[in-house]
Design a protein around this motif. Structure first.
Motif, PDB file in Angstrom:
ATOM      1  N   LEU A 252      -3.212   1.511  -6.860  1.00 25.03           N
ATOM      2  CA  LEU A 252      -2.802   1.666  -5.464  1.00 25.03           C
ATOM      3  C   LEU A 252      -3.871   2.399  -4.661  1.00 25.03           C
ATOM      4  O   LEU A 252      -4.142   2.056  -3.511  1.00 25.03           O
ATOM      5  CB  LEU A 252      -1.472   2.428  -5.374  1.00 25.03           C
ATOM      6  CG  LEU A 252      -0.219   1.558  -5.364  1.00 25.03           C
ATOM      7  CD1 LEU A 252       0.995   2.385  -4.965  1.00 25.03           C
ATOM      8  CD2 LEU A 252      -0.361   0.358  -4.424  1.00 25.03           C
ATOM      9  N   ALA A 253      -4.482   3.384  -5.300  1.00 22.65           N
ATOM     10  CA  ALA A 253      -5.539   4.131  -4.610  1.00 22.65           C
ATOM     11  C   ALA A 253      -6.703   3.198  -4.279  1.00 22.65           C
ATOM     12  O   ALA A 253      -7.259   3.245  -3.174  1.00 22.65           O
ATOM     13  CB  ALA A 253      -6.009   5.290  -5.479  1.00 22.65           C
TER      14      ALA A 253
ATOM     15  N   LYS B 157      -7.949   2.365  -0.544  1.00 22.61           N
ATOM     16  CA  LYS B 157      -9.324   2.707  -0.194  1.00 22.61           C
ATOM     17  C   LYS B 157     -10.026   1.479   0.401  1.00 22.61           C
ATOM     18  O   LYS B 157     -10.657   1.561   1.454  1.00 22.61           O
ATOM     19  CB  LYS B 157     -10.054   3.200  -1.451  1.00 22.61           C
ATOM     20  CG  LYS B 157     -11.493   3.608  -1.241  1.00 22.61           C
ATOM     21  CD  LYS B 157     -12.008   4.384  -2.467  1.00 22.61           C
ATOM     22  CE  LYS B 157     -13.490   4.704  -2.360  1.00 22.61           C
ATOM     23  NZ  LYS B 157     -14.374   3.625  -2.850  1.00 22.61           N
ATOM     24  N   ALA B 158      -9.871   0.338  -0.280  1.00 23.50           N
ATOM     25  CA  ALA B 158     -10.522  -0.887   0.207  1.00 23.50           C
ATOM     26  C   ALA B 158     -10.026  -1.246   1.604  1.00 23.50           C
ATOM     27  O   ALA B 158     -10.791  -1.647   2.481  1.00 23.50           O
ATOM     28  CB  ALA B 158     -10.255  -2.040  -0.766  1.00 23.50           C
ATOM     29  N   HIS B 159      -8.716  -1.073   1.802  1.00 24.39           N
ATOM     30  CA  HIS B 159      -8.135  -1.429   3.100  1.00 24.39           C
ATOM     31  C   HIS B 159      -8.653  -0.509   4.194  1.00 24.39           C
ATOM     32  O   HIS B 159      -9.040  -0.961   5.272  1.00 24.39           O
ATOM     33  CB  HIS B 159      -6.612  -1.344   3.002  1.00 24.39           C
ATOM     34  CG  HIS B 159      -5.908  -2.003   4.152  1.00 24.39           C
ATOM     35  ND1 HIS B 159      -5.931  -3.365   4.344  1.00 24.39           N
ATOM     36  CD2 HIS B 159      -5.178  -1.493   5.182  1.00 24.39           C
ATOM     37  CE1 HIS B 159      -5.244  -3.669   5.438  1.00 24.39           C
ATOM     38  NE2 HIS B 159      -4.774  -2.549   5.966  1.00 24.39           N
TER      39      HIS B 159
ATOM     40  N   HIS C 246       0.804  -1.220   0.000  1.00 25.24           N
ATOM     41  CA  HIS C 246       0.000   0.000   0.000  1.00 25.24           C
ATOM     42  C   HIS C 246       0.840   1.274   0.000  1.00 25.24           C
ATOM     43  O   HIS C 246       0.409   2.308  -0.502  1.00 25.24           O
ATOM     44  CB  HIS C 246      -0.962  -0.010   1.199  1.00 25.24           C
ATOM     45  CG  HIS C 246      -2.031  -1.046   1.062  1.00 25.24           C
ATOM     46  ND1 HIS C 246      -2.910  -1.359   2.059  1.00 25.24           N
ATOM     47  CD2 HIS C 246      -2.346  -1.862   0.026  1.00 25.24           C
ATOM     48  CE1 HIS C 246      -3.728  -2.316   1.639  1.00 25.24           C
ATOM     49  NE2 HIS C 246      -3.397  -2.643   0.423  1.00 25.24           N
ATOM     50  N   SER C 247       2.050   1.174   0.530  1.00 22.75           N
ATOM     51  CA  SER C 247       2.904   2.363   0.537  1.00 22.75           C
ATOM     52  C   SER C 247       3.623   2.523  -0.798  1.00 22.75           C
ATOM     53  O   SER C 247       4.264   3.543  -1.052  1.00 22.75           O
ATOM     54  CB  SER C 247       3.931   2.258   1.656  1.00 22.75           C
ATOM     55  OG  SER C 247       4.888   1.274   1.331  1.00 22.75           O
ATOM     56  N   GLY C 248       3.541   1.498  -1.643  1.00 18.74           N
ATOM     57  CA  GLY C 248       4.231   1.567  -2.933  1.00 18.74           C
ATOM     58  C   GLY C 248       5.654   1.045  -2.867  1.00 18.74           C
ATOM     59  O   GLY C 248       6.366   1.025  -3.863  1.00 18.74           O
ATOM     60  N   LYS C 249       6.066   0.581  -1.675  1.00 17.28           N
ATOM     61  CA  LYS C 249       7.428   0.069  -1.519  1.00 17.28           C
ATOM     62  C   LYS C 249       7.593  -1.266  -2.253  1.00 17.28           C
ATOM     63  O   LYS C 249       8.602  -1.508  -2.897  1.00 17.28           O
ATOM     64  CB  LYS C 249       7.728  -0.107  -0.027  1.00 17.28           C
ATOM     65  CG  LYS C 249       9.169  -0.448   0.278  1.00 17.28           C
ATOM     66  CD  LYS C 249       9.381  -0.643   1.772  1.00 17.28           C
ATOM     67  CE  LYS C 249      10.650  -1.424   2.036  1.00 17.28           C
ATOM     68  NZ  LYS C 249      10.643  -2.084   3.348  1.00 17.28           N
TER      69      LYS C 249
END
Lengths: 329, 122
Positions: A296-297, A301-303, A115-118
């Motif tokens: 990713l958005a 959002k779902a999370h 989620h952070s894009g890492k």
């Protein structure tokens, strides 16, 4: 004297590590699987955590382009099939997260990295699914490419990963077949349906070829992964296998692949094909594909929107446990 | 030094990832639901076999999740779930001494006994 003792101690220590490494490599050379509690080099552990979690993330993000079409599927039958397929992708993500957890990483850590894009996931899911025919092209080409990789991974050296892959491969075959069948129906339809079919193939062909990763000459992790038998075939080998397979199958659809250089090479006994646009490949990997931000958005959002459900479930379980204890007391 | 051996007491899961410490506010990531191991009997007459793990708040949820994750195609007629922290596992480092008692008792195997060919059905 002290220095001497220290050197000696250090020497003993390094020798022991080398012994461990030798035993580890011998197991791999002898096709003995590595299991979670066995000694393994830290780099082997890290490579597997990275690869398995990336693979899990790909399954999870892979639900998004298809989820987009569940409410728009052309019939109840197609809708049911698509729901089952998307549910499988979720299941595959879970098998894989579960096997990565045996290496000492946690579910939350992996999800946070996604989620952070890492953490990365397969770039293919950063392309949009614009028409119903895309559901067919994704099943046939994207899942088809994934299967070649996954069949190889059924024999990967890390036990829990290999076992997850066996389970996944059993289920993927349905995905690819339903994709081809979806296109087959369109290819026999009206002119609009045929055009839609060809358009989807045009858009998904090159990104599918990119799924196998950079050329062998540019792939950084490849040698070590082959030595550790995490991978057993190179990117280019798998890509060639895919081209040979699809170039034949497309004849049955009466469609064409968008590559003027695609041609059977009698000498090599393989299809030759054109050059991949590597600038596009790296651009999407770096986050600048058509849908990177959107995907990713959607995940974030779902999370976030599921957060209260996770909390409530935990509180409810605690409450039930407390009541049970009070009853006993 | 990377030599540090990771200790495992709970099956295949390192001890600090079983969700047991999930209420400890050490880091933000420690709020996972507990981890459960799943065993599935594929058909009557066979043993339950380990198939993987999943997260759930309690046994009932673990059971339903196990059904959805591991038996979507009728792979099972019976499911066991057990919290990972309750599994105790043998240690590969001690394997040599642990299994040593069985190593020198070849007379436990039928092939140890040389019998005349005329002896049938034995």
């Amino acid at each position: 004297m002290l220095v001497f003792t220290l050197i000696l101690l250090f020497k003993r220590q390094t020798m022991v590590i080398q012994d461990f490494e030798r035993i580890f490599q011998e197991k791999i050379d002898n096709e003995i699987k590595i299991e979670p509690k066995d000694w393994m080099p830290e780099a082997y552990r890290k490579t597997n955590i990275r690869q398995i979690s990336q693979h899990a993330h790909s399954e999870v993000v892979g639900m998004l382009p298809e989820g987009n079409w569940i409410s728009r599927a052309p019939s109840l039958k197609r809708k049911a099939i698509l729901i089952a397929k998307v549910q499988d992708e979720a299941g595959h993500g879970l098998y894989l997260y579960s096997s990565a957890e045996t290496l000492g990483t946690s579910r939350d850590e992996m999800i946070n990295d996604l989620h952070s894009g890492k953490a990365k996931y397969s770039s293919i899911f950063n392309y949009p699914s614009l028409s119903w025919a895309d559901m067919g092209a994704i099943g046939w080409l994207v899942d088809g490419a994934a299967i070649l990789n996954q069949v190889m991974l059924c024999r990967t050296s890390y036990g829990p990963y290999a076992r997850a892959m066996v389970r996944i491969c059993k289920e993927e075959s349905f995905h690819q077949r339903q994709g081809f069948e979806t296109l087959l129906v369109l290819s026999k339809g009206t002119k609009e349906q045929k055009d839609m079919c060809q358009d989807a193939i045009n858009r998904w062909w090159w990104p599918s070829l990119m799924m196998f990763g950079p050329k062998d000459s540019e792939s950084t992790n490849s040698d070590q992964s082959m030595k550790w038998k995490i991978k057993r075939k190179t990117n280019d080998e798998l890509r060639q296998q895919f081209v040979d397979m699809i170039a034949e199958q497309i004849k049955l659809l009466g469609m064409r692949l968008p590559d003027n250089k695609l041609q059977w090479n009698e000498e090599r006994k393989h299809y030759d094909f054109g050059e991949i646009n590597w600038d596009e490949f790296w651009n999407v990997v770096k986050g600048n594909g058509p849908c990177n931000k959107q995907r990713l958005a959607a995940r974030n959002k779902a999370h976030e929107e599921g957060s209260w459900v996770r909390k409530a479930a935990k509180v409810y379980a605690d409450k039930k446990l407390k009541h049970k204890k009070e009853k006993i007391a | 030094m990377s030599f540090k051996q990771q200790k495992y007491f709970y099956g295949d899961i390192p001890e600090d990832n079983t969700g047991e410490n999930m209420s400890s506010p050490k880091t933000e990531t420690k709020n996972e639901w507990p981890l459960w191991e799943v065993f599935v009997r594929s058909k009557q007459g066979l043993d339950h076999k380990h198939v993987g793990s999943l997260h759930a708040t309690d046994a009932a949820m673990a059971m339903e999740n196990a059904r959805d994750v591991y038996t979507r195609r009728q792979e099972g007629v019976s499911i066991w779930v057990v919290e990972s922290k309750h599994i105790h596992a043998s240690n590969p480092e001690e394997a040599e001494s642990f299994y040593e008692p069985a190593a020198d008792k070849i007379y436990r195997h039928p092939g140890f006994y040389q019998l005349p060919d005329e002896v049938n059905h034995m």
